[in-house]
Write a protein that holds these residues in place. Structure first.
Motif, PDB file in Angstrom:
ATOM      1  N   SER A  75       0.912  -1.251  -0.154  1.00  0.00           N
ATOM      2  CA  SER A  75       0.022  -0.016   0.179  1.00  0.00           C
ATOM      3  C   SER A  75       0.817   1.237   0.070  1.00  0.00           C
ATOM      4  CB  SER A  75      -0.877   0.112   1.038  1.00  0.00           C
ATOM      5  OG  SER A  75      -1.740   1.361   1.438  1.00  0.00           O
ATOM      6  N   GLU A  76       1.951   1.154   0.699  1.00  0.00           N
ATOM      7  CA  GLU A  76       2.810   2.400   0.933  1.00  0.00           C
ATOM      8  C   GLU A  76       3.704   2.601  -0.234  1.00  0.00           C
ATOM      9  OE1 GLU A  76       5.185   1.863   4.261  1.00  0.00           O
ATOM     10  OE2 GLU A  76       3.650   1.807   5.799  1.00  0.00           O
ATOM     11  N   ASN A  77       3.689   1.708  -1.135  1.00  0.00           N
ATOM     12  CA  ASN A  77       4.469   1.804  -2.306  1.00  0.00           C
ATOM     13  C   ASN A  77       3.519   1.672  -3.579  1.00  0.00           C
ATOM     14  OD1 ASN A  77       7.386   1.833  -1.706  1.00  0.00           O
ATOM     15  ND2 ASN A  77       6.497   0.452  -0.492  1.00  0.00           N
ATOM     16  N   GLY A  78       2.465   1.936  -3.349  1.00  0.00           N
ATOM     17  CA  GLY A  78       1.381   1.797  -4.613  1.00  0.00           C
ATOM     18  C   GLY A  78       1.440   0.480  -5.363  1.00  0.00           C
ATOM     19  N   LEU A  79       1.576  -0.652  -4.686  1.00  0.00           N
ATOM     20  CA  LEU A  79       1.567  -1.822  -5.366  1.00  0.00           C
ATOM     21  C   LEU A  79       0.663  -2.697  -5.074  1.00  0.00           C
ATOM     22  CD1 LEU A  79       5.514  -2.528  -5.046  1.00  0.00           C
ATOM     23  CD2 LEU A  79       4.330  -1.725  -6.995  1.00  0.00           C
ATOM     24  N   ALA A  80       0.105  -3.535  -5.961  1.00  0.00           N
ATOM     25  CA  ALA A  80      -0.730  -4.414  -5.403  1.00  0.00           C
ATOM     26  C   ALA A  80      -0.079  -6.097  -5.730  1.00  0.00           C
ATOM     27  CB  ALA A  80      -1.906  -4.654  -6.472  1.00  0.00           C
ATOM     28  N   ALA A  81      -1.119  -7.113  -4.968  1.00  0.00           N
ATOM     29  CA  ALA A  81      -0.177  -8.286  -5.043  1.00  0.00           C
ATOM     30  C   ALA A  81      -0.125  -8.905  -6.393  1.00  0.00           C
ATOM     31  CB  ALA A  81      -1.432  -9.263  -4.333  1.00  0.00           C
ATOM     32  N   ARG A  82      -0.753  -8.289  -7.316  1.00  0.00           N
ATOM     33  CA  ARG A  82      -0.505  -8.830  -8.713  1.00  0.00           C
ATOM     34  C   ARG A  82       0.667  -8.403  -9.254  1.00  0.00           C
ATOM     35  NH1 ARG A  82      -4.612  -4.948  -9.037  1.00  0.00           N
ATOM     36  NH2 ARG A  82      -4.199  -3.245 -10.105  1.00  0.00           N
ATOM     37  N   ASP A  83       1.213  -7.498  -8.657  1.00  0.00           N
ATOM     38  CA  ASP A  83       2.610  -6.678  -9.113  1.00  0.00           C
ATOM     39  C   ASP A  83       3.804  -7.453  -8.655  1.00  0.00           C
ATOM     40  OD1 ASP A  83       1.309  -4.549 -10.459  1.00  0.00           O
ATOM     41  OD2 ASP A  83       1.074  -3.750  -8.335  1.00  0.00           O
ATOM     42  N   ILE A  84       3.617  -8.532  -7.867  1.00  0.00           N
ATOM     43  CA  ILE A  84       4.506  -9.318  -7.115  1.00  0.00           C
ATOM     44  C   ILE A  84       4.628 -10.894  -7.509  1.00  0.00           C
ATOM     45  CG2 ILE A  84       5.780  -9.944  -4.914  1.00  0.00           C
ATOM     46  CD1 ILE A  84       5.542  -6.817  -5.432  1.00  0.00           C
ATOM     47  N   ASP A  85       5.560 -11.166  -7.849  1.00  0.00           N
ATOM     48  CA  ASP A  85       5.901 -12.623  -8.568  1.00  0.00           C
ATOM     49  C   ASP A  85       6.004 -13.473  -7.425  1.00  0.00           C
ATOM     50  OD1 ASP A  85       5.681 -12.178 -11.499  1.00  0.00           O
ATOM     51  OD2 ASP A  85       7.647 -11.072 -11.367  1.00  0.00           O
ATOM     52  N   VAL A  86       6.605 -13.237  -6.344  1.00  0.00           N
ATOM     53  CA  VAL A  86       7.109 -14.355  -5.388  1.00  0.00           C
ATOM     54  C   VAL A  86       7.582 -13.362  -4.046  1.00  0.00           C
ATOM     55  CG1 VAL A  86       9.605 -14.340  -6.047  1.00  0.00           C
ATOM     56  CG2 VAL A  86       8.254 -16.362  -4.905  1.00  0.00           C
ATOM     57  N   VAL A  87       7.203 -14.183  -2.843  1.00  0.00           N
ATOM     58  CA  VAL A  87       7.797 -13.590  -1.562  1.00  0.00           C
ATOM     59  C   VAL A  87       8.753 -14.804  -1.067  1.00  0.00           C
ATOM     60  CG1 VAL A  87       7.132 -13.125   0.813  1.00  0.00           C
ATOM     61  CG2 VAL A  87       5.605 -12.231  -1.156  1.00  0.00           C
ATOM     62  N   GLY A  88       9.959 -14.032  -0.888  1.00  0.00           N
ATOM     63  CA  GLY A  88      10.790 -15.028  -0.178  1.00  0.00           C
ATOM     64  C   GLY A  88      10.572 -14.826   1.626  1.00  0.00           C
ATOM     65  N   PHE A  89      10.291 -15.791   2.078  1.00  0.00           N
ATOM     66  CA  PHE A  89       9.773 -15.840   3.711  1.00  0.00           C
ATOM     67  C   PHE A  89      11.015 -16.642   4.505  1.00  0.00           C
ATOM     68  CE2 PHE A  89       6.238 -17.466   6.553  1.00  0.00           C
ATOM     69  CZ  PHE A  89       6.457 -16.477   7.450  1.00  0.00           C
ATOM     70  N   HIS A  90      11.469 -15.756   5.186  1.00  0.00           N
ATOM     71  CA  HIS A  90      12.423 -16.342   6.146  1.00  0.00           C
ATOM     72  C   HIS A  90      11.901 -17.110   7.398  1.00  0.00           C
ATOM     73  CE1 HIS A  90      15.571 -16.765   9.514  1.00  0.00           C
ATOM     74  NE2 HIS A  90      16.385 -16.983   8.490  1.00  0.00           N
ATOM     75  N   GLY A  91      10.892 -16.489   8.026  1.00  0.00           N
ATOM     76  CA  GLY A  91      10.367 -16.928   9.264  1.00  0.00           C
ATOM     77  C   GLY A  91      11.015 -16.361  10.322  1.00  0.00           C
ATOM     78  N   GLN A  92      11.251 -17.155  11.554  1.00  0.00           N
ATOM     79  CA  GLN A  92      11.915 -16.916  12.702  1.00  0.00           C
ATOM     80  C   GLN A  92      12.601 -18.035  13.312  1.00  0.00           C
ATOM     81  OE1 GLN A  92      12.165 -13.537  14.298  1.00  0.00           O
ATOM     82  NE2 GLN A  92      13.970 -14.843  15.069  1.00  0.00           N
ATOM     83  N   THR A  93      13.937 -17.913  13.086  1.00  0.00           N
ATOM     84  CA  THR A  93      14.678 -18.990  13.582  1.00  0.00           C
ATOM     85  C   THR A  93      14.529 -19.350  15.347  1.00  0.00           C
ATOM     86  OG1 THR A  93      16.411 -18.850  11.793  1.00  0.00           O
ATOM     87  CG2 THR A  93      16.901 -20.089  13.896  1.00  0.00           C
ATOM     88  N   VAL A  94      13.998 -20.411  15.545  1.00  0.00           N
ATOM     89  CA  VAL A  94      14.089 -20.763  16.931  1.00  0.00           C
ATOM     90  C   VAL A  94      14.756 -21.971  17.510  1.00  0.00           C
ATOM     91  CG1 VAL A  94      11.471 -19.820  17.273  1.00  0.00           C
ATOM     92  CG2 VAL A  94      11.938 -22.513  16.621  1.00  0.00           C
ATOM     93  N   LEU A  95      15.252 -22.693  16.471  1.00  0.00           N
ATOM     94  CA  LEU A  95      16.358 -23.649  16.742  1.00  0.00           C
ATOM     95  C   LEU A  95      17.149 -23.793  15.721  1.00  0.00           C
ATOM     96  CD1 LEU A  95      17.194 -25.838  19.018  1.00  0.00           C
ATOM     97  CD2 LEU A  95      15.737 -27.509  17.799  1.00  0.00           C
ATOM     98  N   HIS A  96      18.829 -23.905  15.672  1.00  0.00           N
ATOM     99  CA  HIS A  96      19.409 -24.286  14.722  1.00  0.00           C
ATOM    100  C   HIS A  96      20.799 -25.189  15.351  1.00  0.00           C
ATOM    101  CE1 HIS A  96      21.283 -23.528  10.835  1.00  0.00           C
ATOM    102  NE2 HIS A  96      22.138 -23.556  11.507  1.00  0.00           N
ATOM    103  N   ARG A  97      20.556 -26.386  14.861  1.00  0.00           N
ATOM    104  CA  ARG A  97      21.498 -27.456  15.378  1.00  0.00           C
ATOM    105  C   ARG A  97      22.121 -27.957  14.249  1.00  0.00           C
ATOM    106  NH1 ARG A  97      23.627 -25.178  19.578  1.00  0.00           N
ATOM    107  NH2 ARG A  97      22.390 -24.889  21.334  1.00  0.00           N
ATOM    108  N   PRO A  98      23.138 -27.483  13.593  1.00  0.00           N
ATOM    109  CA  PRO A  98      23.478 -28.504  12.288  1.00  0.00           C
ATOM    110  C   PRO A  98      24.135 -29.410  12.826  1.00  0.00           C
ATOM    111  CG  PRO A  98      25.012 -26.372  12.830  1.00  0.00           C
ATOM    112  CD  PRO A  98      23.488 -26.279  13.730  1.00  0.00           C
ATOM    113  N   GLU A  99      24.555 -30.059  13.985  1.00  0.00           N
ATOM    114  CA  GLU A  99      25.313 -31.346  14.499  1.00  0.00           C
ATOM    115  C   GLU A  99      24.109 -32.228  14.239  1.00  0.00           C
ATOM    116  OE1 GLU A  99      24.285 -29.196  17.998  1.00  0.00           O
ATOM    117  OE2 GLU A  99      24.830 -28.782  16.312  1.00  0.00           O
ATOM    118  N   ARG A 100      22.960 -31.579  14.415  1.00  0.00           N
ATOM    119  CA  ARG A 100      21.719 -32.776  14.428  1.00  0.00           C
ATOM    120  C   ARG A 100      20.929 -32.695  13.225  1.00  0.00           C
ATOM    121  NH1 ARG A 100      18.869 -30.485  19.780  1.00  0.00           N
ATOM    122  NH2 ARG A 100      17.183 -31.789  18.765  1.00  0.00           N
TER     123      ARG A 100
END
Length: 385
Positions: free
Chosen positions: A90-115
């Motif tokens: 809305s702030e940038n005068g855009l609509a959903a149809r103007d966007i091809d994709v959203v990259g969504f990281h989310g929130q990391t709550v656990l990161h244990r690469p050894e597992r």
């Protein structure tokens, strides 16, 4: 040439201070056209809920588990991201149809690469339904399923940015992201990339000043500027085996814990931890293919003048220069969100997100789950197990 897409990146980092949003037009390769960006802060109560989730998440044994109130928190987090996307459009005068994709990281709550376990809460399907835009999410898991550390993912974007740096940026160049955890991306003159987490970033300072003074962070390094470096406390962190281990590994927020009130005054603790943040970057840089000539600094830590002063002094002793991202025409606040937009486009094209020299994955590999806005999951590179 790959198709150029318009993408939005959403990043909620380990500092848990809010959601960064950035728009990018890109082919996921050489074309990078940076658009508007904005940060949306979390209210204090929600930030506390996210912090509490780190404790709850310690019980997770499988990526799809959501013990305690994590399921409800995941839904609230996702709805907040949907509201932010709507506001940003809305702030940038855009609509959903103007966007091809959203990259969504989310929130990391656990990161244990050894597992081989990483958990980012955030419901990509719900976000897609609410926004009406295709969403790529859960981008770390496929790397881990193929022997990688699951982090850092941003280096491929840093490499694209490096191709357009001003001529006065001497190579090798290292992009330093000082978020909750700091990480480095090395780009050689020949385009060679290497990357890894370098140590604690803002997280220790944030935790320290919140515990001791009830404020979320040391704005501009004001508290640290009144203190002194305590050598014994600094050594406690900088002598950690992480810095001397032969193999680089990605870090969880809980790998380095803040001091206690008995260890230092408020000011001395903040000053010492600022020094630790800077010194950790230089210690970890010793594991790079060559010592850098230029450090380009992004992330919230670049706004702490004590961290930046220490980093500049330590780098100068090794004949290197430290510059904030803005000095080379980049945005140090939005770079991670931009990267998530870039990665989402690469995911759609099946291009690699991670490489043996960035995460330790066995071979360059793509990743991410893609949910179409018609609620049909078209691509699922990693099943929820």
């Amino acid at each position: 040439m790959e198709k150029i897409r318009t993408a939005i990146g959403l990043m909620s980092g380990t500092s848990m201070d809010g959601i960064d949003v950035a728009l990018l037009r890109t082919d996921g390769a050489d074309v990078v056209e940076r658009g508007p960006a904005k940060g949306f802060a979390y209210d204090a109560a929600f930030r506390r809920s996210l912090q509490a989730a780190l404790e709850t998440a310690k019980a997770i044994a499988r990526r799809d588990e959501r013990p305690g109130d994590l399921a409800a928190l995941e839904r609230e987090l996702t709805l907040r991201h949907a509201e932010v996307v709507a506001a940003f459009l809305s702030e940038n005068g855009l609509a959903a149809r103007d966007i091809d994709v959203v990259g969504f990281h989310g929130q990391t709550v656990l990161h244990r690469p050894e597992r081989a376990l990483t958990v980012q809460i955030g419901d990509g399907e719900l976000l897609s339904r609410k926004t009406g835009i295709d969403v790529v999410y859960d981008m770390r898991a496929n790397d881990m399923a193929h022997g990688g550390q699951g982090a850092p993912l941003i280096p491929v974007y840093h490499a694209a940015l490096a191709r357009n740096l001003p001529a006065n940026c001497a190579f090798p160049v290292v992009f330093v992201n000082i978020g909750g955890i700091s990480n480095l991306t090395y780009v050689g003159a020949d385009g060679e990339i290497a990357a890894f987490d370098s140590g604690p970033g803002n997280t220790l300072i944030d935790q320290w000043v919140e515990a001791q003074a009830g404020i979320p962070f040391d704005q501009g390094g004001m508290i640290a500027s009144e203190g002194r470096v305590l050598a014994s406390l600094s050594a406690r962190y900088l002598d950690h085996p992480f810095f001397t281990g032969r193999e680089r590994r990605s870090l969880d927020r809980n790998d380095f814990l803040p001091p206690t009130g008995a260890d230092a005054s408020l000011e001395d603790g903040a000053r010492t931890l600022a020094h630790v943040t800077a010194a950790a970057i230089l210690k970890s840089a010793g594991h790079l293919p060559q010592m850098p000539k230029t450090y380009v600094v992004c992330g919230g830590g670049r706004l702490n003048r004590i961290i930046m002063s220490d980093l500049a002094e330590l780098a100068a002793a090794r004949d290197a220069r430290v510059i904030p991202a803005e000095a080379v025409g980049l945005d140090g606040d939005s770079m991670e969100a931009e990267a998530w937009a870039y990665l989402a486009v690469r995911s759609l094209d099946g291009s690699p997100l991670t490489f043996p020299t960035t995460t330790g994955v066995k071979a360059a590999i793509t990743g991410g789950l893609v949910t179409r806005s018609n609620r049909d999951v078209i691509l699922g590179l990693v099943p929820r197990i």
